[in-house]
Motif scaffolding. Structure first.
Motif, short mmCIF file in Angstrom:
data_model
loop_
_atom_site.label_atom_id
_atom_site.label_comp_id
_atom_site.label_asym_id
_atom_site.label_seq_id
_atom_site.Cartn_x
_atom_site.Cartn_y
_atom_site.Cartn_z
N LEU A 193 0.82 -1.21 0.00
CA LEU A 193 0.00 0.00 0.00
C LEU A 193 0.85 1.26 0.00
N ASP A 194 0.50 2.21 -0.86
CA ASP A 194 0.98 3.58 -0.74
C ASP A 194 -0.07 4.32 0.08
N PRO A 195 0.21 4.63 1.36
CA PRO A 195 -0.83 5.19 2.22
C PRO A 195 -1.19 6.65 1.92
N GLU A 196 -0.46 7.27 0.99
CA GLU A 196 -0.73 8.65 0.59
C GLU A 196 -0.75 9.61 1.79
N ASP A 197 0.21 9.44 2.66
CA ASP A 197 0.36 10.33 3.80
C ASP A 197 1.85 10.52 4.04
N GLU A 198 2.23 10.81 5.27
CA GLU A 198 3.65 11.05 5.54
C GLU A 198 4.52 9.82 5.34
N PHE A 199 3.89 8.65 5.19
CA PHE A 199 4.64 7.42 4.97
C PHE A 199 4.71 7.03 3.49
N SER A 200 4.12 7.85 2.65
CA SER A 200 4.10 7.56 1.22
C SER A 200 5.51 7.52 0.63
N ALA A 201 6.37 8.41 1.06
CA ALA A 201 7.73 8.44 0.53
C ALA A 201 8.47 7.15 0.87
N THR A 202 8.24 6.61 2.06
CA THR A 202 8.87 5.34 2.44
C THR A 202 8.34 4.20 1.57
N ALA A 203 7.04 4.21 1.33
CA ALA A 203 6.45 3.18 0.47
C ALA A 203 7.09 3.20 -0.91
N ARG A 204 7.25 4.38 -1.47
CA ARG A 204 7.82 4.48 -2.81
C ARG A 204 9.31 4.14 -2.83
N LYS A 205 10.00 4.40 -1.74
CA LYS A 205 11.40 3.99 -1.65
C LYS A 205 11.51 2.47 -1.61
N MET A 206 10.62 1.82 -0.84
CA MET A 206 10.62 0.36 -0.80
C MET A 206 10.28 -0.20 -2.18
N GLU A 207 9.31 0.41 -2.84
CA GLU A 207 8.95 -0.02 -4.19
C GLU A 207 10.14 0.09 -5.13
N GLU A 208 10.85 1.19 -5.04
CA GLU A 208 12.02 1.39 -5.90
C GLU A 208 13.05 0.30 -5.67
N MET A 209 13.26 -0.07 -4.42
CA MET A 209 14.22 -1.12 -4.10
C MET A 209 13.76 -2.47 -4.65
N PHE A 210 12.48 -2.77 -4.49
CA PHE A 210 11.95 -4.03 -5.03
C PHE A 210 12.10 -4.08 -6.55
N LEU A 211 11.64 -3.02 -7.22
CA LEU A 211 11.59 -3.03 -8.67
C LEU A 211 12.98 -3.03 -9.31
N HIS A 212 13.95 -2.42 -8.64
CA HIS A 212 15.30 -2.34 -9.20
C HIS A 212 16.23 -3.40 -8.65
N SER A 213 15.67 -4.33 -7.86
CA SER A 213 16.44 -5.49 -7.45
C SER A 213 16.37 -6.52 -8.56
N MET A 214 17.08 -7.63 -8.40
CA MET A 214 17.01 -8.69 -9.39
C MET A 214 15.62 -9.34 -9.44
N MET A 215 14.84 -9.17 -8.37
CA MET A 215 13.49 -9.72 -8.37
C MET A 215 12.61 -8.97 -9.36
N GLY A 216 12.74 -7.64 -9.40
CA GLY A 216 12.08 -6.84 -10.41
C GLY A 216 10.59 -6.67 -10.26
N SER A 217 10.04 -6.91 -9.07
CA SER A 217 8.61 -6.74 -8.85
C SER A 217 8.35 -6.34 -7.41
N GLY A 218 7.21 -5.70 -7.20
CA GLY A 218 6.82 -5.27 -5.86
C GLY A 218 6.27 -3.86 -5.90
N THR A 219 5.07 -3.71 -6.45
CA THR A 219 4.45 -2.40 -6.67
C THR A 219 3.56 -2.02 -5.50
N PHE A 220 3.66 -0.77 -5.08
CA PHE A 220 2.82 -0.23 -4.01
C PHE A 220 1.69 0.58 -4.64
N SER A 221 0.45 0.28 -4.27
CA SER A 221 -0.72 0.92 -4.88
C SER A 221 -1.51 1.71 -3.84
#
Length: 271
Positions: A193-221
């Motif tokens: 979840l992207d909570p769309e609040d003060e924790f949204s930036a953390t969600a998107r950082k985690m998403e970036e790490m998932f997507l740019h890892s060798m796993m290549g998946s892990g989208t926050f919505s």
């Protein structure tokens, strides 16, 4: 792990093994642990994504068995067996409950078949959970469950790993399952979840790490995007909420950390 079973590539991360690494399990490789380390750079408590997902699954299964009377379960993307697997939870209420586990990870296949050996009411099927028509046509899936009676569909922590290259969306995948379910069935989903609040930036950082890892998946919505996945089905109270807030066993005594705020889930009913 001391050796790799046949057909398992220890140089590429797998979703099931990464979740196992988040839970401090032993069925993972260095490449899986590298994904975990990367995501923890964005949120040190990122392992709670996996912890909350598992706890949500257990509470949902208890609810479906005890309060909804469901005795049939289709667990898609079941992952590596751990404590409190679906069949173990629901059989405390309904010893006759039937469960079909689905995953296409060869390590999951090996462990699950060993766990279920000699159990006639819980089976494992090796299929792609993002190809519902093929999965639902599987002979064992068709024969093991009674498709004239309600079934619980579980997609826990799976859909955020769908990276389809065609026009098919995650909503389309869920709809294909829902259309096949008998009246009275339930659909349970959890998703980053992207909570769309003060924790949204953390969600998107985690998403970036998932997507740019060798796993290549892990989208926050967002919440609206996740509500859309249920295709308009009526929701069981309390609706789509953070996993930690879905019928918790006890009130929270401390504020939720960033990771626990970034995974949501819900249960819907097919009239």
């Amino acid at each position: 792990m001391s050796h790799a079973p046949t057909s398992i590539d220890p140089t590429k991360p797998s979703i099931a093994r990464v979740y196992d690494a988040f839970l401090n399990g032993s069925d993972n490789y260095e490449v899986d642990r590298e994904v975990v380390r990367g995501v923890r750079k964005a949120a040190p408590e990122a392992a709670d994504l996996a912890v909350e997902n598992r706890a949500f699954l257990i509470r949902v299964c208890r609810f479906l068995a005890a309060r909804s009377g469901i005795t049939q379960y289709l667990d898609c993307g079941s992952g590596l067996p751990t404590a409190e697997n679906t069949h173990q939870v629901v059989r405390r209420v309904h010893p006759e409950a039937r469960v079909v586990y689905v995953d296409n990870d060869p390590l999951v296949l090996a462990h699950s078949r060993a766990l279920l050996e000699g159990d006639p009411t819980a089976v494992f099927v090796a299929e792609d959970i993002f190809e519902p028509e093929r999965l639902l046509a599987n002979e064992l899936v068709r024969s093991h469950l009674d498709w004239s009676r309600p079934i619980a569909l579980l997609h826990m922590g799976t859909l955020h790993h769908y990276n389809g290259e065609d026009a098919r969306t995650r909503k389309d995948i869920v709809r294909a399952y829902v259309d096949a379910l008998p009246s009275g069935s339930y659909v349970a989903l959890s998703h980053f979840l992207d909570p769309e609040d003060e924790f949204s930036a953390t969600a998107r950082k985690m998403e970036e790490m998932f997507l740019h890892s060798m796993m290549g998946s892990g989208t926050f919505s967002t919440r609206a995007e996740l509500e859309d996945l249920f295709n308009g089905l009526p929701m069981v109270a309390p609706g789509l909420v953070r996993c930690a807030d879905w019928q918790p066993d006890a009130p929270h005594t401390e504020p939720l950390n960033a990771a626990r705020r970034c995974i949501a889930g819900g249960v819907a009913h097919k009239p």
